[in-house]
Design a protein around this motif. Structure first.
Motif, PDB file in Angstrom:
ATOM      1  N   PRO A 142      -6.365  -1.851  -8.633  1.00 58.38           N
ATOM      2  CA  PRO A 142      -5.254  -2.809  -8.711  1.00 58.38           C
ATOM      3  C   PRO A 142      -4.628  -2.903 -10.091  1.00 58.38           C
ATOM      4  N   ASP A 143      -5.456  -2.934 -11.160  1.00 54.72           N
ATOM      5  CA  ASP A 143      -4.875  -3.100 -12.492  1.00 54.72           C
ATOM      6  C   ASP A 143      -4.215  -1.827 -12.996  1.00 54.72           C
ATOM      7  N   GLU A 144      -4.521  -0.677 -12.398  1.00 57.86           N
ATOM      8  CA  GLU A 144      -3.916   0.570 -12.845  1.00 57.86           C
ATOM      9  C   GLU A 144      -2.430   0.635 -12.501  1.00 57.86           C
ATOM     10  N   ASN A 145      -2.024  -0.024 -11.401  1.00 56.01           N
ATOM     11  CA  ASN A 145      -0.615  -0.007 -11.017  1.00 56.01           C
ATOM     12  C   ASN A 145       0.245  -0.705 -12.067  1.00 56.01           C
ATOM     13  N   ASP A 146      -0.176  -1.921 -12.467  1.00 59.18           N
ATOM     14  CA  ASP A 146       0.584  -2.646 -13.488  1.00 59.18           C
ATOM     15  C   ASP A 146       0.507  -1.939 -14.831  1.00 59.18           C
ATOM     16  N   THR A 147      -0.658  -1.361 -15.157  1.00 54.41           N
ATOM     17  CA  THR A 147      -0.816  -0.660 -16.428  1.00 54.41           C
ATOM     18  C   THR A 147       0.099   0.566 -16.505  1.00 54.41           C
ATOM     19  N   SER A 148       0.230   1.295 -15.397  1.00 59.36           N
ATOM     20  CA  SER A 148       1.097   2.474 -15.385  1.00 59.36           C
ATOM     21  C   SER A 148       2.557   2.079 -15.608  1.00 59.36           C
ATOM     22  N   MET A 149       2.993   1.002 -14.937  1.00 56.97           N
ATOM     23  CA  MET A 149       4.370   0.549 -15.125  1.00 56.97           C
ATOM     24  C   MET A 149       4.590   0.090 -16.564  1.00 56.97           C
ATOM     25  N   LYS A 150       3.601  -0.628 -17.125  1.00 54.44           N
ATOM     26  CA  LYS A 150       3.718  -1.104 -18.508  1.00 54.44           C
ATOM     27  C   LYS A 150       3.826   0.068 -19.472  1.00 54.44           C
ATOM     28  N   LYS A 151       2.993   1.097 -19.287  1.00 58.51           N
ATOM     29  CA  LYS A 151       3.027   2.255 -20.181  1.00 58.51           C
ATOM     30  C   LYS A 151       4.341   3.022 -20.039  1.00 58.51           C
ATOM     31  N   ASN A 203       0.816  -1.225   0.000  1.00 57.60           N
ATOM     32  CA  ASN A 203       0.000   0.000   0.000  1.00 57.60           C
ATOM     33  C   ASN A 203       0.846   1.270   0.000  1.00 57.60           C
ATOM     34  N   MET A 204       2.063   1.194  -0.544  1.00 55.68           N
ATOM     35  CA  MET A 204       2.939   2.361  -0.648  1.00 55.68           C
ATOM     36  C   MET A 204       2.777   2.967  -2.049  1.00 55.68           C
ATOM     37  N   PHE A 205       1.543   3.425  -2.344  1.00 54.71           N
ATOM     38  CA  PHE A 205       1.225   3.894  -3.683  1.00 54.71           C
ATOM     39  C   PHE A 205       1.964   5.194  -4.021  1.00 54.71           C
ATOM     40  N   LYS A 206       2.059   6.098  -3.052  1.00 54.21           N
ATOM     41  CA  LYS A 206       2.717   7.370  -3.315  1.00 54.21           C
ATOM     42  C   LYS A 206       4.183   7.154  -3.668  1.00 54.21           C
ATOM     43  N   GLU A 207       4.879   6.268  -2.911  1.00 55.56           N
ATOM     44  CA  GLU A 207       6.275   5.991  -3.201  1.00 55.56           C
ATOM     45  C   GLU A 207       6.423   5.320  -4.570  1.00 55.56           C
ATOM     46  N   TYR A 208       5.469   4.443  -4.898  1.00 56.08           N
ATOM     47  CA  TYR A 208       5.527   3.729  -6.179  1.00 56.08           C
ATOM     48  C   TYR A 208       5.420   4.704  -7.355  1.00 56.08           C
ATOM     49  N   TYR A 209       4.395   5.584  -7.316  1.00 59.82           N
ATOM     50  CA  TYR A 209       4.199   6.507  -8.435  1.00 59.82           C
ATOM     51  C   TYR A 209       5.236   7.630  -8.437  1.00 59.82           C
ATOM     52  N   ASP A 215      -0.256  12.171 -10.446  1.00 61.17           N
ATOM     53  CA  ASP A 215      -0.644  13.415  -9.763  1.00 61.17           C
ATOM     54  C   ASP A 215      -1.834  13.176  -8.847  1.00 61.17           C
ATOM     55  N   PHE A 216      -2.820  12.391  -9.313  1.00 56.79           N
ATOM     56  CA  PHE A 216      -3.968  12.066  -8.466  1.00 56.79           C
ATOM     57  C   PHE A 216      -3.516  11.338  -7.199  1.00 56.79           C
ATOM     58  N   VAL A 217      -2.601  10.394  -7.352  1.00 55.79           N
ATOM     59  CA  VAL A 217      -2.170   9.579  -6.210  1.00 55.79           C
ATOM     60  C   VAL A 217      -1.349  10.405  -5.232  1.00 55.79           C
ATOM     61  N   LYS A 218      -0.423  11.232  -5.759  1.00 64.70           N
ATOM     62  CA  LYS A 218       0.507  11.959  -4.883  1.00 64.70           C
ATOM     63  C   LYS A 218      -0.138  13.167  -4.220  1.00 64.70           C
ATOM     64  N   PHE A 219      -0.989  13.895  -4.961  1.00 67.71           N
ATOM     65  CA  PHE A 219      -1.496  15.157  -4.437  1.00 67.71           C
ATOM     66  C   PHE A 219      -2.945  15.072  -3.947  1.00 67.71           C
ATOM     67  N   ALA A 220      -3.757  14.203  -4.540  1.00 66.79           N
ATOM     68  CA  ALA A 220      -5.145  14.050  -4.100  1.00 66.79           C
ATOM     69  C   ALA A 220      -5.335  12.826  -3.223  1.00 66.79           C
ATOM     70  N   LYS A 221      -4.250  12.084  -2.972  1.00 67.51           N
ATOM     71  CA  LYS A 221      -4.274  10.887  -2.126  1.00 67.51           C
ATOM     72  C   LYS A 221      -5.309   9.877  -2.609  1.00 67.51           C
ATOM     73  N   VAL A 222      -5.395   9.734  -3.933  1.00 68.48           N
ATOM     74  CA  VAL A 222      -6.311   8.768  -4.530  1.00 68.48           C
ATOM     75  C   VAL A 222      -5.673   7.387  -4.502  1.00 68.48           C
ATOM     76  N   GLU A 223      -6.428   6.378  -4.102  1.00 69.64           N
ATOM     77  CA  GLU A 223      -5.927   5.003  -4.125  1.00 69.64           C
ATOM     78  C   GLU A 223      -6.281   4.379  -5.467  1.00 69.64           C
ATOM     79  N   PRO A 224      -5.281   4.063  -6.300  1.00 69.50           N
ATOM     80  CA  PRO A 224      -5.562   3.536  -7.641  1.00 69.50           C
ATOM     81  C   PRO A 224      -6.146   2.139  -7.591  1.00 69.50           C
TER      82      PRO A 224
END
Length: 326
Positions: A291-300, A221-227, A280-289
């Motif tokens: 599950p599939d968006e995490n892998d999709t972002s890394m792939k892109k 659940n370390m989404f901010k660090e990941y993005y 930006d949504f994750v870091k500044f709006a504290k949005v929790e993405p």
């Protein structure tokens, strides 16, 4: 008794006729997504193996608010003379609210025969708004997110850590001096001067992205660090590859600057924009993405670096000259 057998035969005949007709179903992976997020649409078409059926693709937009991002490779299976085609699409929407998707008309033959799915609904949530209950009426209304609390910084909070900080600095300095002296005297002894060639920026970026993926931050659940890791790597790569000030610029400024790069196609630029905007949504709006968006972002991110990697032995002017010749 004769009438009973006639009735049974009629029912069996009607069931056989029904079994020969193509059947289609459609369902969403989730009825709710964040604005700008993605959700899967699964269309399943079943028909007899003897029938000549072809599942034609959907249009780029389902409604004025819901768009088709990508059509994935269909999955086909056969069982007991029935062929099933599973076609998956990725949808997105940048308009918040509840959007109704009318029954989809699926064309399944070259002659133009069609079959309709059931209607669907997709709820798109704006992460920059929240619900607030009115105390008098008891009605929920949408309001802006409250500002962060400005907590004062107290130097006294760090004082009890000073022995550890001093010790770490001393150890780091000793290690640095030791490594420097070792390489200095080793090179003098061998009579050579160390000169390490600079690695291409795409090689460095791909290595950093792979390192971030192996850390599995999203599973903790370390989404901010990941993005943050992904966007920092992409910004450094864009700054060196395209010679723009990506480290100090906003997402919109970076995408706007890349529009003037003739060697960058729109698909690669859109992939970068998708990753930076979600980050930006994750870091500044504290949005929790999702599950599939995490892998999709890394792939892109990996695809963007791979697609825009500079050809060895050719600078930008040579590439531009070749494009003009074509």
């Amino acid at each position: 008794m004769r009438q009973f057998f006639i009735l049974i035969l009629s029912l069996l005949s009607s069931l056989h006729i029904y079994a020969q007709e193509p059947r289609v179903t459609a369902e969403l992976d989730s009825m709710t997504i964040l604005m700008g997020g993605q959700v899967g649409l699964n269309i399943k078409l079943a028909f007899p193996e003897s029938a000549n059926v072809t599942l034609l693709p959907l249009a780029d937009t389902l409604t004025a608010e819901v768009e088709v991002v990508e059509a994935l490779k269909p999955d086909t299976s056969k069982s007991n003379g029935i062929v099933e085609i599973m076609q998956r699409y990725l949808l997105t929407s940048f308009d918040s609210g509840l959007h109704y998707i009318d029954p989809l008309e699926i064309a399944y033959t070259a002659e133009g025969d069609t079959i309709k799915t059931e209607a669907l609904a997709l709820n798109v949530v704006n992460p920059f708004q929240q619900l607030e209950i009115d105390e008098e009426s008891g009605v929920a209304r949408i309001t802006d997110i409250k500002n962060a609390i400005d907590a004062p910084f107290l130097l006294s909070e760090l004082l009890h850590y000073w022995p550890w900080a001093v010790g770490a600095i001393v150890v780091a300095a000793l290690i640095f001096v030791g490594i420097y002296l070792y390489h200095k005297y080793r090179n003098q002894k061998l009579g050579i001067v160390a000169s390490k060639p600079k690695e291409p920026c795409d090689v460095v970026a791909l290595r950093e992205l792979e390192k971030i993926r192996e850390e599995k931050l999203c599973q903790r659940n370390m989404f901010k660090e990941y993005y943050s890791g992904i966007t920092d790597t992409l910004r450094k790569y864009v700054a060196e590859r395209f010679k723009i000030s990506a480290l100090e610029s906003t997402t919109d400024e970076i995408i706007g600057a890349l529009e003037n790069v003739s060697t960058l196609d729109i698909n690669s630029r859109n992939k970068l924009a998708d990753v930076l905007q979600l980050a930006d949504f994750v870091k500044f709006a504290k949005v929790e993405p999702l599950p599939d968006e995490n892998d999709t972002s890394m792939k892109k991110a990996i695809e963007f670096v791979s697609e825009t990697a500079q050809i060895i032995g050719n600078d930008d002017e040579e590439i531009k000259a070749k494009e003009e010749i074509k």
